[in-house]
Design a protein around this motif. Structure first.
Motif, PDB file in Angstrom:
ATOM      1  N   ALA A 218      -0.305   8.190   0.913  1.00 54.27           N
ATOM      2  CA  ALA A 218      -1.668   8.517   0.483  1.00 54.27           C
ATOM      3  C   ALA A 218      -1.793   9.998   0.153  1.00 54.27           C
ATOM      4  CB  ALA A 218      -2.660   8.121   1.571  1.00 54.27           C
TER       5      ALA A 218
ATOM      6  N   SER B 104       2.344   1.578  -3.581  1.00 54.94           N
ATOM      7  CA  SER B 104       1.347   1.969  -4.571  1.00 54.94           C
ATOM      8  C   SER B 104       0.684   3.308  -4.249  1.00 54.94           C
ATOM      9  CB  SER B 104       0.271   0.886  -4.677  1.00 54.94           C
ATOM     10  OG  SER B 104      -0.407   0.727  -3.440  1.00 54.94           O
ATOM     11  N   ARG B 105       1.065   3.916  -3.113  1.00 53.90           N
ATOM     12  CA  ARG B 105       0.505   5.202  -2.678  1.00 53.90           C
ATOM     13  C   ARG B 105      -1.025   5.147  -2.588  1.00 53.90           C
ATOM     14  NH1 ARG B 105       4.365   8.777  -6.641  1.00 53.90           N
ATOM     15  NH2 ARG B 105       6.301   8.449  -5.481  1.00 53.90           N
ATOM     16  N   SER B 106      -1.494   4.057  -2.034  1.00 53.14           N
ATOM     17  CA  SER B 106      -2.929   3.863  -1.929  1.00 53.14           C
ATOM     18  C   SER B 106      -3.503   4.709  -0.792  1.00 53.14           C
ATOM     19  CB  SER B 106      -3.241   2.385  -1.664  1.00 53.14           C
ATOM     20  OG  SER B 106      -4.611   2.202  -1.382  1.00 53.14           O
TER      21      SER B 106
ATOM     22  N   SER C 209       0.826  -1.211   0.000  1.00 54.28           N
ATOM     23  CA  SER C 209       0.000   0.000   0.000  1.00 54.28           C
ATOM     24  C   SER C 209       0.859   1.259   0.000  1.00 54.28           C
ATOM     25  CB  SER C 209      -0.936  -0.009   1.201  1.00 54.28           C
ATOM     26  OG  SER C 209      -0.225   0.174   2.416  1.00 54.28           O
TER      27      SER C 209
ATOM     28  N   ARG D 299      -6.844   4.091  -0.019  1.00 60.02           N
ATOM     29  CA  ARG D 299      -8.046   3.341   0.330  1.00 60.02           C
ATOM     30  C   ARG D 299      -7.917   2.726   1.716  1.00 60.02           C
ATOM     31  NH1 ARG D 299      -9.608  -0.873  -4.169  1.00 60.02           N
ATOM     32  NH2 ARG D 299     -11.376  -1.021  -2.719  1.00 60.02           N
TER      33      ARG D 299
END
Length: 421
Positions: A414, A337-339, A334, A341
């Motif tokens: 994020a 992927s620079r998520s 995460s 969510r």
């Protein structure tokens, strides 16, 4: 270097920072029993005990007084066909060393007794020093830091649960008597729980004076707001400087967090397969050895009708390591992927991973007790297996992996992903 040549970092009094999401917020005075929660990720930042830190010193002294008796007293007695045997905290590690499992013996000895004793000694000296007219702060700072850092590695309560599992395996095979060391360890565990409930570490650190930092080697590098994860002090400075209150090294984020987490996690995943396929012990009855894996031990508890205990061992020894590894790799992915969510849920997952990992040592402690106790000539004996060493390494590596991971990186990633999106 003389103190006059140093510089004092800019302290942001009245501020604290969440160690899980990095949010800066005000640190108000708390009433007894009141908690300070992070409004963004709901992490518990502080809790003021009802009696203050002074109430912890008698508890620390009581635990330190009891530990030598737990160390040298018998833990459990076994009687089988007229033959008797005793086990203590040290008999298991000694027997493991005789079988060539010296690292495993030291792991048991350190986590079950030596590290809790060291933590209590460091904490007791710090609390006693604060009551003196001229406290020796230069000695107390490293000791209090040590006491905080050793907390996850002292596993008295996990050892007692491993003792209960070992007792459950023996009661149908022989006459078993719980001896005084088990009750003493129960009292020590109660003291440790009360100590953690009483002490508010950030409030305790505020009783320490600020110190001058050293002259900066590279004054042209940018300064940042740095939050100490040990004492909660927020100051303005540069990565690698010493905290002006507790002396710990300060960084905006844990150095090499993702790399170390990946290395420890991959090493644990590699060892998890032999830890479950190889026997953790061989039970020898009348000269006939029966190898036992962790899963075989769970099946034995189910066959004996001990469903709650079987579920506990299955969850702590089989599911928890897998879930920890899957969870840690999910958190790493995460960040990469620079998520953005389910950011709050992922932060809660990290806290859960960090909290439950130590409980997987149940089987290692159970093995130590059985190896130290069941050595009755040709009648019965328990011999450690290679799976136990691999499993202990998995537990330690996953604990190191979760300690290396910095959950604030998820929030940073994020935020960066939203800006670029």
């Amino acid at each position: 270097m003389r103190r006059g040549l140093g510089f004092a970092p800019a302290i942001r009094e009245g501020l604290t920072a969440c160690p899980d999401c990095g949010l800066l917020l005000r640190d108000p005075p708390l009433a007894p029993g009141q908690r300070l929660l992070c409004p963004r990720c709901r992490a518990r930042l502080r809790r003021r005990g009802a009696f203050g830190a002074e109430a912890a010193l008698p508890l620390v002294l009581a635990a330190l007084f009891l530990l030598p008796f737990a160390f040298f007293s018998p833990l459990i007695d076994l009687r089988l066909y007229g033959q008797t045997a005793q086990a203590s905290l040290v008999s298991g590690p000694e027997r493991l060393e005789q079988y060539g499992f010296t690292p495993l013996g030291w792991a048991v000895l350190l986590t079950a007794s030596l590290l809790p004793s060291l933590r209590l000694t460091a904490l007791g000296f710090s609390l006693f020093g604060l009551g003196r007219h001229h406290p020796p702060f230069h000695v107390m700072r490293p000791l209090l830091r040590l006491a905080q850092r050793l907390r996850p590695w002292g596993m008295v309560e996990v050892y007692l649960l491993g003792f209960f599992v070992a007792y459950s395996k023996l009661i149908d095979l022989a006459r078993v008597h719980v001896d005084r060391a088990a009750y003493i360890l129960g009292a020590v565990m109660l003291c440790l729980v009360l100590i953690d409930d009483v002490i508010d570490y950030p409030a305790l650190w505020r009783r320490f004076p600020l110190t001058l930092g050293r002259r900066e080697a590279h004054p042209e590098t940018p300064r940042h707001l740095l939050a100490c994860t040990l004492c909660g002090t927020v100051s303005e400075g540069r990565d690698g400087m010493a905290c002006p209150r507790c002396g710990a090294r300060l960084y905006r984020r844990k150095p090499q967090s993702l790399s170390l987490t990946a290395i420890f996690g991959l090493s644990a995943a590699f060892l998890y397969i032999p830890a479950n396929l190889l026997p953790i012990m061989t039970v020898d009855y009348y000269g006939v050895g029966v190898p036992r894996t962790i899963l075989a031990g769970v099946r034995e508890l189910i066959a004996a009708g001990m469903w709650p205990l079987a579920l506990l061992v299955f969850f702590a020894s089989i599911l928890v390591p897998v879930l920890k590894l899957v969870g840690l790799f999910l958190l790493l992915f995460s960040v990469r992927s620079r998520s953005a969510r389910r950011l709050l849920d992922r932060t809660r997952l990290y806290r859960l991973i960090e909290e439950v990992g130590r409980w997987s040592m149940i089987d290692v402690f159970m093995l130590s007790i059985l190896v130290g106790l069941v050595q009755i000539g040709l009648l019965a004996s328990v011999i450690p297996g290679a799976g136990a060493l691999a499993f202990a390494a998995v537990v330690i590596l996953t604990m190191l992996a979760s300690a290396s991971f910095d959950p604030r990186l998820m929030w940073d990633a994020a935020r960066l992903g939203r800006k670029r999106g």
